[in-house]
Write an enzyme that holds these catalytic residues in place. Structure first.
Site, PDB file in Angstrom:
ATOM      1  N   GLU A  80      37.203 -48.644 -61.964  1.00 23.84           N
ATOM      2  CA  GLU A  80      37.126 -50.006 -61.444  1.00 23.84           C
ATOM      3  C   GLU A  80      37.407 -51.003 -62.562  1.00 23.84           C
ATOM      4  O   GLU A  80      37.200 -52.200 -62.393  1.00 23.84           O
ATOM      5  CB  GLU A  80      35.776 -50.271 -60.780  1.00 23.84           C
ATOM      6  CG  GLU A  80      34.555 -50.062 -61.630  1.00 23.84           C
ATOM      7  CD  GLU A  80      33.283 -50.341 -60.845  1.00 23.84           C
ATOM      8  OE1 GLU A  80      32.982 -51.532 -60.622  1.00 23.84           O
ATOM      9  OE2 GLU A  80      32.592 -49.388 -60.461  1.00 23.84           O
ATOM     10  N   CYS A 112      31.910 -47.550 -58.107  1.00 23.59           N
ATOM     11  CA  CYS A 112      31.455 -46.361 -58.836  1.00 23.59           C
ATOM     12  C   CYS A 112      31.645 -45.070 -58.057  1.00 23.59           C
ATOM     13  O   CYS A 112      31.443 -43.981 -58.608  1.00 23.59           O
ATOM     14  CB  CYS A 112      29.982 -46.528 -59.218  1.00 23.59           C
ATOM     15  SG  CYS A 112      29.674 -47.963 -60.258  1.00 23.59           S
ATOM     16  N   HIS A 234      24.193 -40.927 -59.342  1.00 24.75           N
ATOM     17  CA  HIS A 234      24.911 -42.014 -60.006  1.00 24.75           C
ATOM     18  C   HIS A 234      23.870 -42.834 -60.762  1.00 24.75           C
ATOM     19  O   HIS A 234      22.861 -43.263 -60.186  1.00 24.75           O
ATOM     20  CB  HIS A 234      25.632 -42.877 -58.973  1.00 24.75           C
ATOM     21  CG  HIS A 234      26.097 -44.191 -59.508  1.00 24.75           C
ATOM     22  ND1 HIS A 234      26.899 -44.290 -60.622  1.00 24.75           N
ATOM     23  CD2 HIS A 234      25.843 -45.463 -59.099  1.00 24.75           C
ATOM     24  CE1 HIS A 234      27.136 -45.571 -60.873  1.00 24.75           C
ATOM     25  NE2 HIS A 234      26.504 -46.295 -59.962  1.00 24.75           N
TER      26      HIS A 234
END
Length: 389
Positions: A80, A112, A234
């Site tokens: 990103e 993400c 994550h």
């Protein structure tokens, strides 16, 4: 049925860092707010000579051999913090690594979640082309700005995954549960290199997506927490993953809770020393768990939760294969982290401020911060200039 999975994992991060206790003191904040409340100790600092391309190429270098280069048919860069709105950064990486021309090179974006999107694309590619290999690179530089609420959750680095049939590390299960919804918890307009975020709302959405994906996964597979050797998440910051883990631990027996908590702590070790990798954060957690837990065995199932703001979430699993430990590089990664140069807060601020401009002007990166196998030397006539060192 052909087994497809991750054959090797590579890691790269900049050669510079800043201590978050020192940063907290400079910002007039109690250090425990950063080290305990957020769960971060050290933050990787990327000079302008490092970007998603150079870090991604460096991570890929760790998994490439003369034998496997020719088999690569797909290169995916998930990021990103891409360097161009049109040209895929994967093409720059292909050139830096001198990969063959007979492959597909693309760039993927969904905050993400992009690294997981790339992994699933690679799995499907290998299923259709079992003699070929896919190289998935999750590479990012997380920037929120100096003295902002998000400053403590910055970071930089890349994870490279070699996806093959008959993998030597992890076999991917075809058991994904996923959710997508258009929300505005975090985004980055094209005219800026720092993100906009609604922190509290984003945390709420992360936890909601995890709860929904986990419930869908359980309904589809019948598995419970007892079926997992460990869960990885994550990790934009390590406390975020801990909140998700704690939300489901009451579902497990005491022994399972203890095991999952201990392995979660091991999965955060690299993240605490590097920070937020955006698309690579989940896979940094995975690398950390595999390289810090000596009790894992072939056949152990690892759960993975991926989240990308905006938002997409996915929960899936992978199983360790016999001989997996031979594919790990703990000593190399610990040496990589130990060799970084610690910046003072003042120098970190200078490095952070010196960046490639969002403008047509030429730019020269500071050679004093050239480090790693690949660097961006500057921009000339609006063309980025990369160099192998």
């Amino acid at each position: 049925m052909t087994t497809i999975g991750i054959d090797a994992l590579g890691l790269a991060t900049p050669a510079f860092d800043v201590d978050l206790t020192e940063l907290a003191q400079a910002r007039g904040v109690a250090p425990a707010k950063f080290t305990i409340g957020i769960g971060q100790d050290v933050q990787a600092v990327a000079p302008s000579s490092q970007d998603a391309v150079t870090l991604g190429a460096a991570a890929a270098l760790e998994v490439l051999t003369p034998a496997n280069r020719a088999a690569i048919g797909l290169v995916v860069l998930a990021t990103e913090t891409g360097v161009d709105a049109s040209k895929a950064g994967a093409l720059y990486i292909q050139a830096l690594l001198d990969l063959p021309a007979n492959l597909r090179a693309v760039e993927l974006k969904e905050a993400c979640y992009g690294g997981t999107a790339g992994l699933m694309l690679a799995r499907d590619y290998v299923a259709a082309h079992p003699q070929r290999t896919a190289l998935v690179i999750a590479s990012d530089i997380a920037r929120y700005g100096l003295a902002t609420p998000g400053e403590v959750t910055q970071g930089a680095g890349a994870i490279a995954m070699l996806v093959t049939a008959a993998p030597r590390l992890l076999a991917l299960a075809d058991d994904s549960a996923y959710r997508s919804q258009s929300i505005m918890d975090f985004w980055r307009p094209v005219y800026t290199d720092t993100a906009l975020a609604r922190g509290k709302y984003s945390t709420e959405q992360y936890l909601k997506f995890f709860a929904d994906c986990w419930a869908d996964y359980q309904a589809a597979t019948g598995r419970t927490l007892a079926d997992f050797a460990g869960l990885t998440f994550h990790l934009p910051y390590t406390k975020m993953g801990l909140k998700a883990l704690r939300s489901v631990l009451p579902q497990a027996a005491a022994a399972d809770q203890e095991r999952l908590q201990q392995r979660f702590d091991l999965s955060t070790q690299y993240s605490r020393q590097i920070g937020n990798l955006y698309t690579g954060s989940l896979y940094l957690s995975l690398v950390s768990l595999l390289e810090h837990d000596m009790t894992l065995q072939a056949g152990d199932r690892i759960g993975l939760f991926s989240y990308g703001s905006g938002a997409v979430g996915e929960f899936f699993s992978a199983t360790l294969v016999p001989g997996f430990a031979s594919q790990l590089h703990r000593a190399d990664h610990e040496a990589l982290l130990a060799a970084r140069r610690r910046l003072s807060v003042a120098e970190y601020e200078r490095v952070f401020t010196d960046k490639v401009p969002y403008a047509a002007a030429d730019y020269q990166a500071d050679p004093a911060y050239f480090a790693g196998p690949f660097v961006l030397t500057g921009v000339t006539n609006q063309e980025r200039q990369y160099q192998a060192r």
